[in-house]
Design an enzyme around this catalytic site. Structure first.
Site, PDB file in Angstrom:
ATOM      1  N   GLU A   1       0.861  -1.180   0.000  1.00 50.44           N
ATOM      2  CA  GLU A   1       0.000   0.000   0.000  1.00 50.44           C
ATOM      3  C   GLU A   1       0.897   1.230   0.000  1.00 50.44           C
ATOM      4  OE1 GLU A   1      -3.757   1.851   2.516  1.00 50.44           O
ATOM      5  OE2 GLU A   1      -2.552   0.254   3.388  1.00 50.44           O
TER       6      GLU A   1
ATOM      7  N   GLU B   1     -11.597   1.731   6.340  1.00 48.03           N
ATOM      8  CA  GLU B   1     -10.411   2.150   7.080  1.00 48.03           C
ATOM      9  C   GLU B   1     -10.531   3.588   7.584  1.00 48.03           C
ATOM     10  OE1 GLU B   1      -5.563   1.681   7.016  1.00 48.03           O
ATOM     11  OE2 GLU B   1      -6.596   2.418   5.234  1.00 48.03           O
TER      12      GLU B   1
END
Length: 279
Positions: free
Chosen positions: A150, A243
């Site tokens: 990520e 998230e």
């Protein structure tokens, strides 16, 4: 007919530690959970004696799917630490622990971030990161896992990273707001890198590049546009993982975000089912 993606939660963005995350995911109506390895300043170690067994049992009891294990502590160490350094040795040890924890938990994905001390700021960082990830991707493949990274790279450098890693088990983990925070067009990123994106997507939102308390879709992150772009490119998301930051304990906000993702998947699934029925 394609299966509707699971709605998941990122355990490190919930109140409490990862031992409480599975039960909370169940109460909020989520179907999956991503967990962090933990570490100093990041909560208990996930691979401490008995912890994975307990969490795996909780997942079975509540019907929550283990989705992935993250190595967020690498943001504090440096994924691209110089080869041969103590930090590089620590990085490899953490990567092995992340992979082994994912395997033990029964999660199909392990992922590592490239922020703060692991941020990819120049070509040297990118090449060193790619070398470490290529090694880790081989370790992941040996365990039957996917490995994802990520990051906040622009489309060109994201493609370069994939090409440098050059491993079939490697993916990029898309976060719908990280590109916005880095000044990157998330739709351009999807267009350029969709073939290499992991089957799990992080959903969060904010304003002016900062994740705040907006409900998903109320900020400037173009969340639903990003998901539509993924769908248009034929990307099959196995899980959409919230998230946003819920560590303040605002479970009403969490429940509303879960409901918004659920409504999105229901609309998409219904539309796709109608297309298949007519054909």
């Amino acid at each position: 007919m394609t299966r509707s993606p699971l709605v998941g939660l990122a355990g490190w963005r919930l109140p409490g530690d990862h031992c409480a995350a599975v039960g909370l995911a169940h109460r909020m109506g989520a179907e999956g959970i991503q967990l962090d390895l933990g570490g100093p300043g990041r909560g208990p170690w996930l691979d401490a004696a008995g912890t994975v067994d307990r969490i795996r049992d909780d997942c079975a009891r509540y019907g929550v799917t283990p989705l992935a294990v993250a190595g967020n502590t690498l943001n504090d160490i440096g994924l691209h630490a110089p080869e041969g350094s103590q930090e590089a040795l620590r990085t490899r040890r953490v990567l092995v622990r992340v992979l082994d924890a994912a395997l033990a938990l029964g999660a199909p994905l392990a992922f590592v971030p490239s922020f703060r001390r692991s941020a990819i700021d120049d070509l040297r960082d990118l090449r060193r990161t790619a070398a470490v990830l290529a090694w880790a991707a081989r370790e992941a493949e040996a365990r039957g896992l996917l490995l994802a990274n990520e990051n906040a790279l622009d489309p060109r450098r994201a493609r370069t990273l994939v090409e440098e890693v050059a491993a079939p088990s490697f993916r990029l983990l898309l976060d719908t707001y990280n590109p916005r925070a880095a000044g990157v067009d998330v739709l351009a990123l999807v267009e350029a890198a969709h073939e290499w994106l992991a089957p799990q997507v992080h959903l969060k939102d904010g304003t002016d590049g900062t994740v705040t308390r907006e409900l998903l879709g109320d900020g400037d992150g173009r969340v639903w546009e990003a998901l539509a772009a993924l769908e248009a490119r034929g990307h099959l998301s196995a899980a959409l993982v919230l998230e946003n930051d819920y560590r303040d304990g605002d479970l009403d906000r969490l429940a509303l975000d879960v409901a918004r993702v659920r409504a999105h998947t229901a609309r998409t699934h219904t539309r796709d089912a109608g297309i298949h029925t007519r054909s």
